[in-house]
Design a protein around this motif. Structure first.
Motif, PDB file in Angstrom:
ATOM      1  N   MET A 162       0.823  -1.207   0.000  1.00 54.50           N
ATOM      2  CA  MET A 162       0.000   0.000   0.000  1.00 54.50           C
ATOM      3  C   MET A 162       0.859   1.260   0.000  1.00 54.50           C
ATOM      4  O   MET A 162       0.652   2.181  -0.805  1.00 54.50           O
ATOM      5  CB  MET A 162      -0.917  -0.009   1.227  1.00 54.50           C
ATOM      6  N   VAL A 163       1.852   1.318   0.890  1.00 58.43           N
ATOM      7  CA  VAL A 163       2.671   2.517   1.017  1.00 58.43           C
ATOM      8  C   VAL A 163       3.515   2.750  -0.239  1.00 58.43           C
ATOM      9  O   VAL A 163       3.618   3.880  -0.730  1.00 58.43           O
ATOM     10  CB  VAL A 163       3.575   2.414   2.265  1.00 58.43           C
ATOM     11  N   ILE A 164       4.112   1.683  -0.783  1.00 57.64           N
ATOM     12  CA  ILE A 164       4.925   1.823  -1.991  1.00 57.64           C
ATOM     13  C   ILE A 164       4.056   2.237  -3.181  1.00 57.64           C
ATOM     14  O   ILE A 164       4.449   3.087  -3.990  1.00 57.64           O
ATOM     15  CB  ILE A 164       5.677   0.513  -2.281  1.00 57.64           C
ATOM     16  N   SER A 165       2.871   1.653  -3.304  1.00 62.17           N
ATOM     17  CA  SER A 165       1.966   2.001  -4.410  1.00 62.17           C
ATOM     18  C   SER A 165       1.556   3.460  -4.345  1.00 62.17           C
ATOM     19  O   SER A 165       1.518   4.155  -5.374  1.00 62.17           O
ATOM     20  CB  SER A 165       0.723   1.113  -4.366  1.00 62.17           C
ATOM     21  N   LEU A 166       1.267   3.954  -3.146  1.00 62.66           N
ATOM     22  CA  LEU A 166       0.893   5.364  -3.005  1.00 62.66           C
ATOM     23  C   LEU A 166       2.079   6.275  -3.340  1.00 62.66           C
ATOM     24  O   LEU A 166       1.882   7.335  -3.936  1.00 62.66           O
ATOM     25  CB  LEU A 166       0.406   5.632  -1.575  1.00 62.66           C
ATOM     26  N   GLY A 167       3.294   5.839  -2.964  1.00 63.52           N
ATOM     27  CA  GLY A 167       4.475   6.631  -3.311  1.00 63.52           C
ATOM     28  C   GLY A 167       4.688   6.711  -4.815  1.00 63.52           C
ATOM     29  O   GLY A 167       5.035   7.766  -5.348  1.00 63.52           O
ATOM     30  N   ILE A 168       4.484   5.598  -5.500  1.00 69.08           N
ATOM     31  CA  ILE A 168       4.607   5.591  -6.968  1.00 69.08           C
ATOM     32  C   ILE A 168       3.552   6.491  -7.585  1.00 69.08           C
ATOM     33  O   ILE A 168       3.839   7.296  -8.480  1.00 69.08           O
ATOM     34  CB  ILE A 168       4.489   4.153  -7.497  1.00 69.08           C
ATOM     35  N   TRP A 169       2.310   6.367  -7.120  1.00 72.54           N
ATOM     36  CA  TRP A 169       1.213   7.190  -7.657  1.00 72.54           C
ATOM     37  C   TRP A 169       1.500   8.680  -7.477  1.00 72.54           C
ATOM     38  O   TRP A 169       1.242   9.487  -8.375  1.00 72.54           O
ATOM     39  CB  TRP A 169      -0.085   6.821  -6.953  1.00 72.54           C
TER      40      TRP A 169
END
Length: 299
Positions: A162-169
């Protein structure tokens, strides 16, 4: 007269660079002297000059402490996954956006993609906390489709993704700008010659665009690897809670909790030196490997 003009131009350029040089000197190089407290039992009231010297005590404690090894493991996972999934994302997005021929749609899409970069993690975290909560919009949709609600914010197995995906987004659009700028510098005659030879759009991207972007890709990748153990403290700290601490505690949040809140300044400074040494070793080693294999390097 010509030599005098050159000297004047040099002084003008030096004056323009002076604020940037002063910034690095004051905020980057002078504070390096503070790393000496990693070898002291630093006392806030005694100061650096009068604190007790303890040598490598904090480094020894660092490697013997079980919690440190857990944080090291979490930081490595966070850094490796961020590079594995986050680094190619802006490159692929730039290649796809470069194929759009409708100028208005291309500019609008580009603006929308890098807009999240300007939002703080407080805003982003607040929005997605509401969306991913037990009674949030995402779980309502899952329930409507017949599934069971998911505890995205409290289940350890979902935290890292979740945290990595939000950072990429949040950052993919901003990082994409570098590749788009590099693509504009490619000689258009190369594409025209490829079209004459019957090369498809995919072949043009594979044999012209990507090789032309290789210097930028190598430099950005090496710089990214140098920050392998770094994480955005706001990004992780906003979603971190006691239920996911075992998988979500990274060096940046650990230093914040133990150093700033716990007052263990010497110990956390030793951790900072350890992170810096790992980054230097990775950059130097991989830079040599890149220069030998691809001919590209950052120095």
């Amino acid at each position: 007269m010509f030599g005098k003009s050159v000297r004047i131009d040099s002084w003008v350029l030096l004056l323009i660079a002076l604020p940037g040089l002063a910034h690095f000197l004051i905020f980057k190089y002078i504070p390096l002297a503070g790393n000496i407290i990693a070898f002291q039992e630093y006392n806030l009231f005694a100061g650096i000059l009068h604190s007790e010297w303890v040598g490598l005590k904090h480094f020894q404690f660092m490697f013997d402490y079980a919690e440190f090894m857990l944080v090291l493991k979490n930081s490595l996972k966070f850094g490796l996954y961020s590079i594995l999934f986050g680094f190619p994302a802006p490159l692929l997005l730039a290649l796809l956006l470069n194929e759009i021929r409708v100028s208005l749609f291309k500019r609008t899409t580009q603006t929308l993609l890098y807009l999240p970069h300007f939002l703080s993690w407080v805003i982003v975290g607040g929005i997605f906390t509401e969306l991913l909560s037990k009674d949030g919009l995402v779980n309502q949709l899952i329930h409507y489709l017949g599934g069971e609600t998911v505890s995205f914010l409290t289940e350890p197995k979902y935290f890292l993704g979740m945290v990595i995906s939000l950072g990429i987004w949040k950052e993919v659009g901003w990082s994409m700008i570098i590749y788009l700028a590099a693509i504009t510098g490619i000689n258009p005659n190369l594409y025209e010659a490829a079209m004459v030879d019957g090369a498809s759009r995919f072949r043009q991207a594979w044999h012209i665009t990507l090789p032309s972007l290789l210097p930028a890709i190598i430099v950005l990748l090496l710089l990214r690897i140098g920050h392998l153990l770094d994480a955005n403290v706001e990004q992780v700290l906003f979603f971190l809670n006691p239920l996911v601490r075992e998988v979500g505690e990274v060096f940046d949040t650990y230093v914040y909790r133990v150093g700033l809140m716990g007052g263990q300044y010497s110990y956390t400074t030793a951790i900072g030196i350890f992170k810096a040494l790992v980054g230097v070793i990775l950059v130097v080693g991989l830079n040599k490997l890149s220069r030998r294999t691809t001919g590209e390097s950052i120095y």
